[in-house]
Motif scaffolding. Sequence first.
Motif, PDB file in Angstrom:
ATOM      1  N   TYR A   1      33.196  -3.822  14.069  1.00  0.00           N
ATOM      2  CA  TYR A   1      34.531  -4.056  14.627  1.00  0.00           C
ATOM      3  C   TYR A   1      35.576  -4.222  13.526  1.00  0.00           C
ATOM      4  CZ  TYR A   1      33.955  -4.205  19.668  1.00  0.00           C
ATOM      5  OH  TYR A   1      33.782  -3.841  20.983  1.00  0.00           O
ATOM      6  N   THR A   2      35.178  -4.829  12.421  1.00  0.00           N
ATOM      7  CA  THR A   2      36.123  -5.013  11.320  1.00  0.00           C
ATOM      8  C   THR A   2      36.495  -3.673  10.699  1.00  0.00           C
ATOM      9  OG1 THR A   2      35.199  -7.201  10.848  1.00  0.00           O
ATOM     10  CG2 THR A   2      36.505  -6.173   9.117  1.00  0.00           C
ATOM     11  N   LEU A   3      35.502  -2.848  10.407  1.00  0.00           N
ATOM     12  CA  LEU A   3      35.740  -1.592   9.697  1.00  0.00           C
ATOM     13  C   LEU A   3      36.405  -0.541  10.577  1.00  0.00           C
ATOM     14  CD1 LEU A   3      32.359  -1.405   7.770  1.00  0.00           C
ATOM     15  CD2 LEU A   3      34.617  -1.752   6.755  1.00  0.00           C
ATOM     16  N   TRP A   4      36.042  -0.515  11.876  1.00  0.00           N
ATOM     17  CA  TRP A   4      36.533   0.564  12.736  1.00  0.00           C
ATOM     18  C   TRP A   4      37.830   0.221  13.472  1.00  0.00           C
ATOM     19  CZ3 TRP A   4      34.977   5.294  12.082  1.00  0.00           C
ATOM     20  CH2 TRP A   4      33.700   5.548  11.601  1.00  0.00           C
ATOM     21  N   VAL A   5      37.979  -1.027  13.936  1.00  0.00           N
ATOM     22  CA  VAL A   5      39.165  -1.357  14.739  1.00  0.00           C
ATOM     23  C   VAL A   5      39.944  -2.540  14.175  1.00  0.00           C
ATOM     24  CG1 VAL A   5      38.208  -0.374  16.844  1.00  0.00           C
ATOM     25  CG2 VAL A   5      37.777  -2.776  16.324  1.00  0.00           C
ATOM     26  N   LYS A   6      39.587  -3.021  12.973  1.00  0.00           N
ATOM     27  CA  LYS A   6      40.298  -4.108  12.289  1.00  0.00           C
ATOM     28  C   LYS A   6      40.357  -5.372  13.141  1.00  0.00           C
ATOM     29  CE  LYS A   6      43.355  -3.408   9.193  1.00  0.00           C
ATOM     30  NZ  LYS A   6      44.603  -3.121   8.416  1.00  0.00           N
ATOM     31  N   ARG A   7      39.204  -5.704  13.755  1.00  0.00           N
ATOM     32  CA  ARG A   7      39.057  -6.952  14.480  1.00  0.00           C
ATOM     33  C   ARG A   7      38.014  -7.798  13.737  1.00  0.00           C
ATOM     34  NH1 ARG A   7      43.388  -7.607  17.827  1.00  0.00           N
ATOM     35  NH2 ARG A   7      43.583  -5.890  19.326  1.00  0.00           N
ATOM     36  N   ASN A   8      38.491  -8.746  12.943  1.00  0.00           N
ATOM     37  CA  ASN A   8      37.571  -9.593  12.173  1.00  0.00           C
ATOM     38  C   ASN A   8      37.312 -10.891  12.939  1.00  0.00           C
ATOM     39  OD1 ASN A   8      40.365 -10.074  11.626  1.00  0.00           O
ATOM     40  ND2 ASN A   8      39.803 -11.402   9.900  1.00  0.00           N
ATOM     41  N   TYR A   9      36.406 -10.796  13.923  1.00  0.00           N
ATOM     42  CA  TYR A   9      36.159 -11.923  14.813  1.00  0.00           C
ATOM     43  C   TYR A   9      35.386 -13.059  14.139  1.00  0.00           C
ATOM     44  CZ  TYR A   9      37.635  -8.936  18.710  1.00  0.00           C
ATOM     45  OH  TYR A   9      38.360  -8.137  19.566  1.00  0.00           O
ATOM     46  N   SER A  10      34.515 -12.741  13.213  1.00  0.00           N
ATOM     47  CA  SER A  10      33.697 -13.763  12.575  1.00  0.00           C
ATOM     48  C   SER A  10      34.551 -14.629  11.651  1.00  0.00           C
ATOM     49  CB  SER A  10      32.565 -13.115  11.776  1.00  0.00           C
ATOM     50  OG  SER A  10      31.858 -14.079  11.030  1.00  0.00           O
ATOM     51  N   LYS A  11      34.486 -15.954  11.873  1.00  0.00           N
ATOM     52  CA  LYS A  11      35.218 -16.910  11.041  1.00  0.00           C
ATOM     53  C   LYS A  11      34.205 -17.845  10.386  1.00  0.00           C
ATOM     54  CE  LYS A  11      38.936 -15.053  12.734  1.00  0.00           C
ATOM     55  NZ  LYS A  11      39.721 -14.089  11.920  1.00  0.00           N
ATOM     56  N   VAL A  12      34.283 -17.980   9.060  1.00  0.00           N
ATOM     57  CA  VAL A  12      33.255 -18.705   8.322  1.00  0.00           C
ATOM     58  C   VAL A  12      33.883 -19.738   7.394  1.00  0.00           C
ATOM     59  CG1 VAL A  12      31.667 -16.747   8.410  1.00  0.00           C
ATOM     60  CG2 VAL A  12      33.207 -16.985   6.463  1.00  0.00           C
ATOM     61  N   TYR A  13      33.038 -20.634   6.941  1.00  0.00           N
ATOM     62  CA  TYR A  13      33.454 -21.628   5.939  1.00  0.00           C
ATOM     63  C   TYR A  13      32.327 -21.769   4.927  1.00  0.00           C
ATOM     64  CZ  TYR A  13      30.457 -24.910   8.493  1.00  0.00           C
ATOM     65  OH  TYR A  13      29.383 -25.520   9.082  1.00  0.00           O
ATOM     66  N   ASN A  14      32.619 -22.424   3.812  1.00  0.00           N
ATOM     67  CA  ASN A  14      31.621 -22.591   2.750  1.00  0.00           C
ATOM     68  C   ASN A  14      30.922 -23.935   2.921  1.00  0.00           C
ATOM     69  OD1 ASN A  14      30.595 -21.387   0.126  1.00  0.00           O
ATOM     70  ND2 ASN A  14      31.111 -23.464  -0.528  1.00  0.00           N
ATOM     71  N   LYS A  15      29.595 -23.925   2.773  1.00  0.00           N
ATOM     72  CA  LYS A  15      28.822 -25.153   2.941  1.00  0.00           C
ATOM     73  C   LYS A  15      27.783 -25.274   1.837  1.00  0.00           C
ATOM     74  CE  LYS A  15      25.635 -25.646   6.244  1.00  0.00           C
ATOM     75  NZ  LYS A  15      24.996 -25.935   7.559  1.00  0.00           N
ATOM     76  N   VAL A  16      27.851 -26.381   1.088  1.00  0.00           N
ATOM     77  CA  VAL A  16      26.818 -26.755   0.115  1.00  0.00           C
ATOM     78  C   VAL A  16      26.041 -27.905   0.757  1.00  0.00           C
ATOM     79  CG1 VAL A  16      26.331 -27.518  -2.225  1.00  0.00           C
ATOM     80  CG2 VAL A  16      28.357 -26.111  -1.774  1.00  0.00           C
ATOM     81  N   PHE A  17      24.742 -27.740   0.967  1.00  0.00           N
ATOM     82  CA  PHE A  17      24.043 -28.689   1.831  1.00  0.00           C
ATOM     83  C   PHE A  17      22.599 -28.912   1.425  1.00  0.00           C
ATOM     84  CE2 PHE A  17      22.590 -24.667   3.291  1.00  0.00           C
ATOM     85  CZ  PHE A  17      21.387 -24.871   3.952  1.00  0.00           C
ATOM     86  N   ALA A  18      22.061 -29.998   1.942  1.00  0.00           N
ATOM     87  CA  ALA A  18      20.626 -30.284   1.917  1.00  0.00           C
ATOM     88  C   ALA A  18      20.262 -30.822   3.294  1.00  0.00           C
ATOM     89  CB  ALA A  18      20.287 -31.301   0.839  1.00  0.00           C
ATOM     90  N   ARG A  19      19.155 -30.362   3.847  1.00  0.00           N
ATOM     91  CA  ARG A  19      18.821 -30.700   5.237  1.00  0.00           C
ATOM     92  C   ARG A  19      17.313 -30.845   5.405  1.00  0.00           C
ATOM     93  NH1 ARG A  19      21.196 -30.452  10.283  1.00  0.00           N
ATOM     94  NH2 ARG A  19      19.734 -30.092  11.993  1.00  0.00           N
ATOM     95  N   ILE A  20      16.926 -31.723   6.323  1.00  0.00           N
ATOM     96  CA  ILE A  20      15.531 -31.856   6.721  1.00  0.00           C
ATOM     97  C   ILE A  20      15.459 -31.860   8.236  1.00  0.00           C
ATOM     98  CG2 ILE A  20      15.656 -34.390   6.528  1.00  0.00           C
ATOM     99  CD1 ILE A  20      12.644 -34.316   5.824  1.00  0.00           C
ATOM    100  N   ASP A  21      14.530 -31.074   8.793  1.00  0.00           N
ATOM    101  CA  ASP A  21      14.319 -30.974  10.236  1.00  0.00           C
ATOM    102  C   ASP A  21      12.859 -31.274  10.553  1.00  0.00           C
ATOM    103  OD1 ASP A  21      16.889 -29.644  11.504  1.00  0.00           O
ATOM    104  OD2 ASP A  21      16.484 -28.542   9.655  1.00  0.00           O
TER     105      ASP A  21
END
Length: 832
Positions: free
Chosen positions: A542-562
């Motif tokens: 969608y971004t390359l063909w119709v210039k719709r950049n729907y995905s919105k992201v942020y930067n995350k530096v993390f440590a996690r335990i599940d």
Amino acid sequence: MRTTSYLLLLILHLCAPAIAFAQTGQLSGHLTDPAGEPLPFASIYIQNSTIGTTSNVEGDYILTLDPGTYQVVFQYLGFETQVIQVTITPQPNTLDVVLEEEAVLLSTVVVRPDAEDPAYGIIRKAIEKRKFYLEQVPAYSCKVYIKGGLKILGAPEKIFGQEIGDMAGILDTTTRQGILYLSESESVWNVQRPNKYKEVMVSSKVSGNSQGFSFNSASDVNFDLYENTTDYGRPIVSPIAYNAMSFYAYKLVGTIFDEASRMIYKIQLQPKQGELPAYGGFIYILDGSYNIQGVDVFVTGASLNQPILDTLFLKQVHVPVQKDTWRLFSQTLGVKGDILGFKFGGDFTSIYRNYDLKPVFPKGFFDNEFFKVEEGANEKGLTHFDTIRPLPLTLEESVDYHRRDSLQLVQESKPYMDSLDHESNKFTSTSLLLGYTYSRSYKKESFTLESPLMSIQFHTVHGWNGTLGLRYRKGFDRYNTRRLETGLKVMYGLSENRPRVSGDFAYQFNRTHFSRIRLSGGVEAPQFNAESPISPSLNSAYTLWVKRNYSKVYNKVFARIDARHELFNGVLLEGGIEYAQRDPLINTSTYSWNKKITREYTPNYPITHEPNNPTTFPAHNALLLDLQIRLRLKQQYITYPNIKIVTESKWPDLWIRYRAALAPGDARFHYLSLVLEKEAIKLGVAGQSGFYLQTGRFLNASQVYFMDYQHFNGNQTIFGNPLEYRHRFFLLPYYDYSTIRPHAQAHWEHQFQGYLLDKIPGIRKFGLSSVLSAKALWIEGNDLYWEAAIGIDQIGVGLFRLLRVDVAAAFSGSEFLNWGVVIGLKLPGSLN
């Protein structure tokens, strides 16, 4: 003396099978028709009992009995039953039997003046008695022997350009045929009406797998035609169901008499329309009592909506075990089909014996465990089955057992596994494109290099980007009850000129409680909605063909335990804790393939209807805790030694979820959510429904950053994944309705599974299924957002029926917003 005693014990142990046979006798022989053709799966049993056997596909039978004189019944549907008196001695006893085709008598049938076929009156009486016979025996227990086999009847030389070869010795290279699966099992089948049952498998043998567990199961082949429907994936209506007259045309072929001179009606069954969920073939009804004496029926793949199946066959023989009490004695389920040019066929024959119609079950016997494999059931081996097998092996089956069991010893040896790994571990040109795996099979471990070429995407934040991954997997036992997986990945964006490195370590250590622990950390760029409402590949397109950049992201530096652990049956606890530094990201590329579109890309932060549009945020730290518990009432399950497999529950799942941001992080909130969901509520031939209900609220929201808001899975493209529709909207914008206010959402879907479209001539042959959907979203202070949709599922050809098309409309209160077409592809991880 001690040595002599040990020696005597050893001799007795080795000679036990021979001693057992010496105390009994065997009656064996061959069943044929007058032309000498074998009669497969005929029933041979002692009159007025369930002591018996069936013939194999070659017409051979073996019946083990104590010495004495017996009245032996030889019965094959469509042929005259014979009762022969036989005296059994310890020496081998041979009796070949020729059965004549049944003499059908029409003179005993009185034709009604209205010219309706007499079969309809008989069936009406059988329908009236259906519930009585369903509930006649409130509880029973019996032994069930099952022999199951699947065979390749024809195989292509190549598939997708790759040589098939002999499939590790399965195929005969000349005939292109071979046994794919051969197994025997012995179980105790326990039933208590109306709906309690439990199977205990006491012995199991799989050809070529000395430690394998048989797929044979009495519960899987429990096809009771006194029930209104029989479930083969799609419910098939019984010929004596309460509504059977709407599905069947009946014809009385005639009457026959069994060995006790009882008159039996032979009735032909024919579906009123070709693709209806109904059987073809014959049903045999006893005169006077109107119970089922036998069935010889089939159902087509088209009626089942199963494109790989040609035909499914079902043969049953019922015998009296007490006066006026008949039980299932033998059953054969046969199948024929074709998948990608592989023609296959098979049969699963069950023999039911030693009925106890007044069992005393201990308190708590019928719990949620409906199938159990006893410890050591898979260790008894072929010798054990040679002593208890009521259904003789064919020559082909005997050869397959010995050949594949011998091959197993070779194939599980270290030199053999190393030789296979030597070939498969070669690095080729395709490894650059598809990735490369280095295996050490004998040690149950592998290393995988995931090719960055397969992960190349485009994003306005990263520009062109790709990921290089490395994974290590290790198993610790034959059944993978303990296994380890760890990995490292490096993502790099050309326009952003920035690498991100992350890794994880997961260890599963208990398959009866689903226990697992996972550690992860590094640097990533996730979407604000953690469920990733749009896939990277679809966003790239969608971004390359119709210039719709729907995905919105942020930067995350993390440590996690599940961690995950089932506390007890039906109560699953999952939790995780994460410390993260979260930073905003901006677009670094304006590249597009479509130069005709002049609009600019939207900034890399979502737009929402919330006051002050709080989608931009400063860099901050967050200590995040999430806990969730799933309550599933009466969760049914299967147990193998050290393994538990969950199947289903008739009740919906209840999820209680809690999220919190704690000190010393900058974020501060507590959030509680409830989810009630059920994937499939079966409604017989009318199809099945599913629903997903969720409600939640923030109990304290003094500092909530946008990635911690409650997001709803929307869609702003024309593509979707039907596997996720149960909790995803068709037309909802990705972030417009993200909120910290009290909220609730509801999703409902009904799959008609051909119930409607099968009634339309010219359409039903395509095996399509219609779908109705309704979705709603309530947020405090907003008008109700809702959607309605109608769709067509099972679109495709043959095996590849993976497409679904829905037409949806969206509303806000009573105001129409918009409509759209959503094309769905049913593949895990497909476009969203």
